[in-house]
Scaffold this motif. Structure first.
Motif, PDB file in Angstrom:
ATOM      1  N   LEU A  53     -54.451 105.012  31.342  1.00  0.00           N
ATOM      2  CA  LEU A  53     -54.015 106.073  30.440  1.00  0.00           C
ATOM      3  C   LEU A  53     -54.928 107.276  30.618  1.00  0.00           C
ATOM      4  O   LEU A  53     -56.074 107.138  31.041  1.00  0.00           O
ATOM      5  N   GLY A  54     -54.423 108.469  30.271  1.00  0.00           N
ATOM      6  CA  GLY A  54     -55.276 109.649  30.327  1.00  0.00           C
ATOM      7  C   GLY A  54     -54.545 110.893  30.760  1.00  0.00           C
ATOM      8  O   GLY A  54     -53.316 110.931  30.830  1.00  0.00           O
ATOM      9  N   SER A  55     -55.315 111.903  31.062  1.00  0.00           N
ATOM     10  CA  SER A  55     -54.787 113.212  31.439  1.00  0.00           C
ATOM     11  C   SER A  55     -54.432 113.229  32.922  1.00  0.00           C
ATOM     12  O   SER A  55     -54.374 112.184  33.581  1.00  0.00           O
ATOM     13  N   SER A  56     -54.238 114.433  33.466  1.00  0.00           N
ATOM     14  CA  SER A  56     -53.922 114.564  34.894  1.00  0.00           C
ATOM     15  C   SER A  56     -55.016 113.982  35.774  1.00  0.00           C
ATOM     16  O   SER A  56     -54.759 113.585  36.918  1.00  0.00           O
ATOM     17  N   HIS A  57     -56.248 113.912  35.249  1.00  0.00           N
ATOM     18  CA  HIS A  57     -57.325 113.302  36.039  1.00  0.00           C
ATOM     19  C   HIS A  57     -57.060 111.819  36.269  1.00  0.00           C
ATOM     20  O   HIS A  57     -57.551 111.250  37.245  1.00  0.00           O
ATOM     21  N   ALA A  58     -56.278 111.186  35.400  1.00  0.00           N
ATOM     22  CA  ALA A  58     -55.928 109.778  35.613  1.00  0.00           C
ATOM     23  C   ALA A  58     -54.967 109.637  36.782  1.00  0.00           C
ATOM     24  O   ALA A  58     -55.198 108.847  37.702  1.00  0.00           O
ATOM     25  N   HIS A  59     -53.881 110.408  36.767  1.00  0.00           N
ATOM     26  CA  HIS A  59     -52.900 110.219  37.845  1.00  0.00           C
ATOM     27  C   HIS A  59     -53.298 110.907  39.148  1.00  0.00           C
ATOM     28  O   HIS A  59     -52.647 110.706  40.171  1.00  0.00           O
ATOM     29  N   CYS A  60     -54.353 111.723  39.140  1.00  0.00           N
ATOM     30  CA  CYS A  60     -54.874 112.277  40.397  1.00  0.00           C
ATOM     31  C   CYS A  60     -56.024 111.445  40.951  1.00  0.00           C
ATOM     32  O   CYS A  60     -56.439 111.657  42.089  1.00  0.00           O
ATOM     33  N   THR A  61     -56.538 110.518  40.160  1.00  0.00           N
ATOM     34  CA  THR A  61     -57.701 109.717  40.550  1.00  0.00           C
ATOM     35  C   THR A  61     -57.316 108.329  41.020  1.00  0.00           C
ATOM     36  O   THR A  61     -57.902 107.794  41.964  1.00  0.00           O
ATOM     37  N   SER A  80     -50.343 111.761  31.116  1.00  0.00           N
ATOM     38  CA  SER A  80     -49.595 112.997  30.884  1.00  0.00           C
ATOM     39  C   SER A  80     -50.571 114.152  31.016  1.00  0.00           C
ATOM     40  O   SER A  80     -51.770 113.999  30.761  1.00  0.00           O
ATOM     41  N   GLY A  81     -50.072 115.299  31.447  1.00  0.00           N
ATOM     42  CA  GLY A  81     -50.922 116.457  31.616  1.00  0.00           C
ATOM     43  C   GLY A  81     -51.648 116.813  30.327  1.00  0.00           C
ATOM     44  O   GLY A  81     -51.034 116.910  29.270  1.00  0.00           O
ATOM     45  N   ASN A  82     -52.983 116.948  30.418  1.00  0.00           N
ATOM     46  CA  ASN A  82     -53.802 117.318  29.264  1.00  0.00           C
ATOM     47  C   ASN A  82     -53.670 116.314  28.112  1.00  0.00           C
ATOM     48  O   ASN A  82     -53.739 116.688  26.942  1.00  0.00           O
ATOM     49  N   GLN A  83     -53.499 115.055  28.437  1.00  0.00           N
ATOM     50  CA  GLN A  83     -53.305 114.031  27.404  1.00  0.00           C
ATOM     51  C   GLN A  83     -54.526 113.954  26.489  1.00  0.00           C
ATOM     52  O   GLN A  83     -55.645 113.716  26.940  1.00  0.00           O
ATOM     53  N   SER A  84     -54.309 114.147  25.208  1.00  0.00           N
ATOM     54  CA  SER A  84     -55.397 114.085  24.234  1.00  0.00           C
ATOM     55  C   SER A  84     -55.631 112.640  23.809  1.00  0.00           C
ATOM     56  O   SER A  84     -54.816 111.755  24.077  1.00  0.00           O
ATOM     57  N   ILE A  85     -56.730 112.385  23.133  1.00  0.00           N
ATOM     58  CA  ILE A  85     -57.097 111.018  22.783  1.00  0.00           C
ATOM     59  C   ILE A  85     -56.085 110.380  21.840  1.00  0.00           C
ATOM     60  O   ILE A  85     -55.788 109.191  21.944  1.00  0.00           O
ATOM     61  N   ASP A  86     -55.499 111.171  20.918  1.00  0.00           N
ATOM     62  CA  ASP A  86     -54.497 110.598  20.026  1.00  0.00           C
ATOM     63  C   ASP A  86     -53.226 110.222  20.794  1.00  0.00           C
ATOM     64  O   ASP A  86     -52.582 109.214  20.494  1.00  0.00           O
ATOM     65  N   THR A  87     -52.884 111.021  21.798  1.00  0.00           N
ATOM     66  CA  THR A  87     -51.737 110.687  22.642  1.00  0.00           C
ATOM     67  C   THR A  87     -52.017 109.412  23.441  1.00  0.00           C
ATOM     68  O   THR A  87     -51.131 108.567  23.605  1.00  0.00           O
ATOM     69  N   SER A  88     -53.244 109.260  23.932  1.00  0.00           N
ATOM     70  CA  SER A  88     -53.609 108.035  24.657  1.00  0.00           C
ATOM     71  C   SER A  88     -53.396 106.816  23.770  1.00  0.00           C
ATOM     72  O   SER A  88     -52.901 105.775  24.222  1.00  0.00           O
TER      73      SER A  88
END
Length: 480
Positions: A53-61, A80-88
């Motif tokens: 789970l996480g932001s774009s750094h997750a799916h690019c990493t 998801s792009g710019n995924q915030s902690i509550d969204t996670s």
């Protein structure tokens, strides 16, 4: 009376089906990257061992295909792009309704964000992408506190249809067709930019209330299901302040029974090259992602709690994702700027293309370059004599053209070549969409039969561009 009841029930059923179908097409689907909820929901229950789970750094990493190819690890990136902690947290809670991962990784790049400003796209991703459920109300009520929404906006988010109903003008082909249902998350990039690395500090800083609240909720949720929870920070051009916050995240995670890995720490950052492993936007490219994924792979295998599922038919979507990524890697070569036909065919034939169908159609004054050019398609089986006769070819063999149309069966799909006598041009259609057109030259389609998807579509305009490879970057192919 009985007839009236039957009519009312029939109308209600038809109306419900219509609303359900409309909602499926109109519903918000944009995650900004990752595997997406469509693919997650369509994955058979219980198959995902490792969830990211996480932001774009997750799916690019995280290169999910590498994890599968190396060790048969069935992973999925629900980012998801710019995924915030509550969204996670929302994504985690939703994900655990259908899957039972042994390990959950949560990427922490955005954890210091308090979301005091409205971020509509992020809110839509967190509240409109998961399936509707009455329990969603608790999260959506928290939006009123975090984002100062009025009751009307909050109601639209909860009911969803007022928002999805307004999407008519935004609809794309991907709203009607999921082209890559097997995608597990990673897409990759060969883009290379400079990234300053090496910032470190032992300092810590106080976590904001939102970070603590949702870390607690994720830790508690994973403990309930006996899931190993790992927070991690991907490598990037981190500042001292951000590093201090990550230190605090790590301390809090470990103190509360979770784990934390910071790839910006001296232990890991020395493995990365700031000149070759990053894109211009500080995300990892293919080279960097391979290194980061290896770190994560070692952590996963070190746990001893995941199995190697390679060869198991139930996990065929991971096989397809690996094939998809191999095709992507080929496309990174094929998409070289100003590539000409001989180089293009060299790249194509140097790759294991046994699963490809290659369609070529010649049109107009395709002989304009002279007889010496007649053999330029020989690498894919079209000799000089066949070239001189023109027409349509598949895998080097001439294909019948009748009434200026040629329909080509690709298995699950079909393409067609349509000739226009007036303009001496031909158009290549994939399904019902026009993918390429040429007037004096050739069109080509590279189709992968294993994943039933077009890998690339190009055309040649001999009069204006010689042998330069041309393409429409807006069409839906693996390379795009």
């Amino acid at each position: 009376m009985k007839k009236a009841i039957i009519e009312i029930c029939s109308f209600a059923i038809v109306f419900a089906v219509m609303i359900s179908t409309a909602f499926r097409f109109l519903s918000f689907k944009d995650t900004g990257g990752g595997g997406g909820f469509q693919n997650y929901y369509s994955t058979e229950s219980g198959l995902i061992d490792v969830l990211f789970l996480g932001s774009s750094h997750a799916h690019c990493t995280v290169n999910n295909a590498k994890l599968w190819e190396d060790a048969g690890i069935s992973s999925f990136t629900l980012s998801s792009g710019n995924q915030s902690i509550d969204t996670s947290y929302v994504f985690l809670n939703e994900a655990l309704k259908t899957q039972h991962p042994k390990i959950v990784f949560v990427e922490t790049y955005t954890f210091d964000t308090t979301n005091t400003e409205n971020d509509t796209i992020n809110i839509y991703r967190s509240s409109l992408l998961p399936k509707w459920h009455p329990s969603s109300l608790m999260y959506e009520l928290s939006l009123q506190e975090d984002y100062d929404f009025d009751n009307t906006t909050l109601g639209e988010i909860y009911l969803r249809f007022p928002i999805t109903h307004s999407r008519y003008e935004d609809l794309k082909s991907t709203d009607f067709c999921n082209y890559y249902p097997y995608k597990r998350g990673y897409l990759g990039s060969t883009e290379t930019g400079s990234c300053n690395l090496g910032t470190t500090t032992d300092a810590t800083t106080k976590l904001n209330a939102k970070t603590q609240k949702y870390m607690d909720m994720m830790i508690s949720r994973c403990k309930e299901d006996n899931i190993r929870l790992i927070f991690f920070c991907a490598p990037y051009n981190i500042t001292e302040d951000a590093y201090a916050y990550q230190n605090s995240i790590g301390e809090y995670a470990v103190a509360n029974g979770a784990e934390f890995y910071n790839m910006n720490s001296p232990e890991y950052i020395s493995l990365f090259d700031g000149n070759t492993d990053f894109r211009y936007d500080e995300h990892l490219n293919n080279s960097g992602a391979d290194k980061a994924t290896q770190i994560l792979e070692d952590i996963i295998l070190g746990s001893g709690i995941v199995e190697d599922h390679r060869g198991d038919e139930a996990y065929r979507e991971w096989d397809a994702d690996l094939t998809f990524m191999q095709d992507r890697m080929l496309c990174f070569d094929l998409y070289t700027d100003e590539l000409e036909l001989p180089e293009y065919l060299t790249y194509l034939t140097s790759y294991d293309s046994s699963r490809f169908k290659i369609i070529v159609a010649l049109a107009g004054d395709y002989k304009v370059l002279g007889t010496d050019s007649y053999n330029m398609f020989e690498p894919i089986g079209i000799d000089a004599n066949e070239y001189s006769m023109g027409g349509v070819f598949m895998d080097g063999n001439s294909y019948a053209v009748s009434d200026d149309h040629s329909y080509i069966d690709l298995g699950e799909n079909e393409c067609s070549i349509v000739y226009d006598k007036e303009s001496s041009s031909c158009r290549l259609y994939y399904g019902i969409e026009e993918y390429a057109e040429c007037q004096n030259g050739a069109v080509m389609l590279i189709y992968d039969t294993e994943i039933s998807a077009p890998v690339d579509t190009v055309y040649l305009d001999y009069y204006n561009f010689g042998l330069r490879i041309l393409r429409d970057d807006n069409i839906e192919v693996v390379g795009n």
